[in-house]
Scaffold this active site. Structure first.
Site, PDB file in Angstrom:
ATOM      1  N   TYR A 115      -8.520   0.387  14.834  1.00 34.26           N
ATOM      2  CA  TYR A 115      -7.042   0.646  15.518  1.00 34.26           C
ATOM      3  C   TYR A 115      -7.276   0.325  16.702  1.00 34.26           C
ATOM      4  O   TYR A 115      -5.454   0.594  17.434  1.00 34.26           O
ATOM      5  CB  TYR A 115      -5.880   1.389  14.782  1.00 34.26           C
ATOM      6  N   LYS A 159     -19.597   5.821   7.712  1.00 37.22           N
ATOM      7  CA  LYS A 159     -20.468   5.095   7.217  1.00 37.22           C
ATOM      8  C   LYS A 159     -21.928   5.074   8.599  1.00 37.22           C
ATOM      9  O   LYS A 159     -21.323   3.812   8.913  1.00 37.22           O
ATOM     10  CB  LYS A 159     -19.769   3.650   7.588  1.00 37.22           C
ATOM     11  N   ASP A 190     -17.713   5.657   1.475  1.00 33.63           N
ATOM     12  CA  ASP A 190     -17.330   4.859   0.348  1.00 33.63           C
ATOM     13  C   ASP A 190     -17.455   6.136  -1.081  1.00 33.63           C
ATOM     14  O   ASP A 190     -17.416   5.624  -2.043  1.00 33.63           O
ATOM     15  CB  ASP A 190     -18.556   3.358   0.041  1.00 33.63           C
ATOM     16  N   ASP A 214      -6.778   5.776   6.831  1.00 33.35           N
ATOM     17  CA  ASP A 214      -6.079   5.485   6.000  1.00 33.35           C
ATOM     18  C   ASP A 214      -6.465   5.222   4.837  1.00 33.35           C
ATOM     19  O   ASP A 214      -5.533   5.683   3.557  1.00 33.35           O
ATOM     20  CB  ASP A 214      -6.336   4.060   6.842  1.00 33.35           C
ATOM     21  N   ASP A 218      -5.035   6.532   0.208  1.00 38.48           N
ATOM     22  CA  ASP A 218      -3.980   6.114  -1.169  1.00 38.48           C
ATOM     23  C   ASP A 218      -5.083   6.057  -1.919  1.00 38.48           C
ATOM     24  O   ASP A 218      -4.304   6.546  -3.039  1.00 38.48           O
ATOM     25  CB  ASP A 218      -4.212   4.523  -0.416  1.00 38.48           C
TER      26      ASP A 218
HETATM   27  C1  IPM Z   1      -0.269   3.996   6.974  1.00 35.39           C
HETATM   28  C2  IPM Z   1      -0.509   2.989   6.821  1.00 35.39           C
HETATM   29  C3  IPM Z   1      -0.043   1.741   8.433  1.00 35.39           C
HETATM   30  C4  IPM Z   1      -1.851   2.772   8.806  1.00 35.39           C
HETATM   31  C5  IPM Z   1      -0.241   1.036   8.732  1.00 35.39           C
HETATM   32  C6  IPM Z   1       1.434   0.146   7.974  1.00 35.39           C
HETATM   33  C7  IPM Z   1      -0.166   0.386  10.196  1.00 35.39           C
HETATM   34  O1  IPM Z   1      -0.636   1.948   6.293  1.00 35.39           O
HETATM   35  O2  IPM Z   1       0.141   4.786   7.890  1.00 35.39           O
HETATM   36  O3  IPM Z   1      -1.762   4.953   6.034  1.00 35.39           O
HETATM   37  O4  IPM Z   1      -3.143   2.260   8.682  1.00 35.39           O
HETATM   38  O5  IPM Z   1      -2.307   3.835   9.865  1.00 35.39           O
HETATM   39 MN    MN Z   2      -1.766   3.590   4.366  1.00 39.23          MN
END
Ligand code: IPM
Ligand code: MN
Ligand code: NAD
Length: 323
Positions: A115, A159, A190, A214, A218
């Site tokens: 990023y 990684k 992974d 990130d 999720d």
């Molecule tokens: C998060 C989101 C953000 C990220 C995006 C929306 C920029 O996915 O906060 O997890 O990638 O950090």
């Molecule tokens: Mn995210």
């Protein structure tokens, strides 16, 4: 007076954040809550997703409660949340994932890595520079180590078998963990993503780089029933922003379907940060009590709306107020 900036943002941010603020204000009516409007809709209306004036307003707050913003995959659109993380230097993104028999804290580096923003789109090739600095790595692993000192184990997710910037990251993490004398282990990211789902109880604090953290968060939300449940703290040395891990969820926005638990938990993390763990604990207890009563949103198999769930939480908090 302690001032909280409230950013609803876009999509379900307009639904879950009002619930979180009502819950928080029930316990802490003494705090000042002020709105700041940023995001995609703001860009459509004004041509600017987040102005310098908005950043300045956010910097006057003692803490920020943030919903989610829509970030379209466009070449020339800058994500508001990424800009805030960089400009407020919110380098540590803490994402707790708690369930029966496990308590995992993902500590995600939040300002560099893939990023970096150093990228270029040409006619035949596009590049993004993955930047891992010594300063960035030291400060994120030290933040993770501070957490491990109250807990048990540091797992370094990387990684390094393929990416040299992760050899750099890994080596610094190991150096710092060894210096601090905390137990650590390491996993390739992974394999870690799968193992976290298979054996969640074997993990405690996981430190990793920006995009891996990130994705991992999720993935980890699967353990607790989805994205509607996980909050996060974005911390720097001066500023702090609290937001759900989920996004603006355009597929369900405006339908009273969104689960506000992640937003309420983000508000609880904010109160804890402000030195009120008691109020934070009450908010979590209220969530548990409402869930036990069979009240939950559709993502958790229920039929209650965002507002109805929020009403139930606020009723529990009102009942316990003054205790
Ligand atoms: C998060 C989101 C953000 C990220 C995006 C929306 C920029 O996915 O906060 O997890 O990638 O950090
Ligand atoms: Mn995210
Ligand atoms: P998302 O997190 O918004 O949604 C993913 C899936 O999870 C969707 O099916 C959604 O309905 C569901 N979901 C998310 N939150 C929920 C909740 N509280 N209750 C019930 N279901 C929920 O991710 P996405 O669809 O990939 O992204 C949508 C937009 O949000 C994009 O523009 C993205 O850039 C943005 N985004 C912003 C942030 C942020 O502001 N911090 C974080 C992630 C994504």
């Amino acid at each position: 007076m302690t001032r909280i900036a409230v950013v609803e943002g876009d999509g379900i941010g307009h639904e879950v954040i009002p619930v979180a603020v009502r819950a928080m204000a029930t316990l802490r009516p003494d705090l000042e809550y002020f709105p700041v409007e940023v995001g995609y809709r703001h860009w459509e209306r004004t041509g600017c997703p987040c102005g310098d004036i908005d950043i300045a307003a956010l910097k006057t707050a003692d803490a920020i409660l943030f919903g989610a913003v829509t970030t379209p995959p466009m070449k020339n659109y800058q994500s508001v949340v990424l800009r805030l993380r960089k400009e407020l230097d919110l380098y540590a993104n803490l994402r707790p994932v708690r369930g029966k028999g496990f308590d995992i804290l993902i500590v995600r580096e939040n300002t560099e890595g893939l990023y970096s923003g150093i990228e270029e789109i040409g006619p035949d090739q596009a590049t993004t520079l993955r930047v891992v600095t010594r300063r960035g790595t030291e400060r994120i692993v030290r933040a993770a180590i501070r957490e491990v000192q109250r807990r048990n184990l540091l797992t370094i997710g990387h990684k390094a078998n393929v990416i040299k910037s992760d050899v750099f990251f890994r080596d610094i993490c190991i150096e710092e963990a060894t210096k601090a004398g905390v137990p650590w282990n390491e996993r390739y990211i992974d394999a870690l993503a799968l193992d976290l789902l298979l054996r969640p109880a074997t993990y405690d604090v996981v430190v990793t780089t920006n995009i891996f953290g990130d994705i991992l968060s999720d993935v980890a939300s699967y353990l607790v029933g989805g994205l509607g449940l996980i909050p996060s703290a974005n911390l720097g040395d001066r500023y702090a922003l609290f937001e759900p891990v989920h996004g603006s969820a355009p597929d369900i926005a405006g339908k009273d379907l969104a689960n506000p638990i992640a937003a309420i938990r983000s508000a609880a993390l904010l109160l804890e940060y402000l030195g009120d763990p008691l109020a934070a604990g009450r908010m979590e207890a209220a969530i548990q009590e409402v869930l036990k009563a069979g009240i939950c949103t559709r993502d958790m198999g229920g039929s209650h709306g965002t507002r109805a769930f929020g009403d139930a939480v606020v009723r529990v908090l009102e009942r316990g107020r003054g205790r």
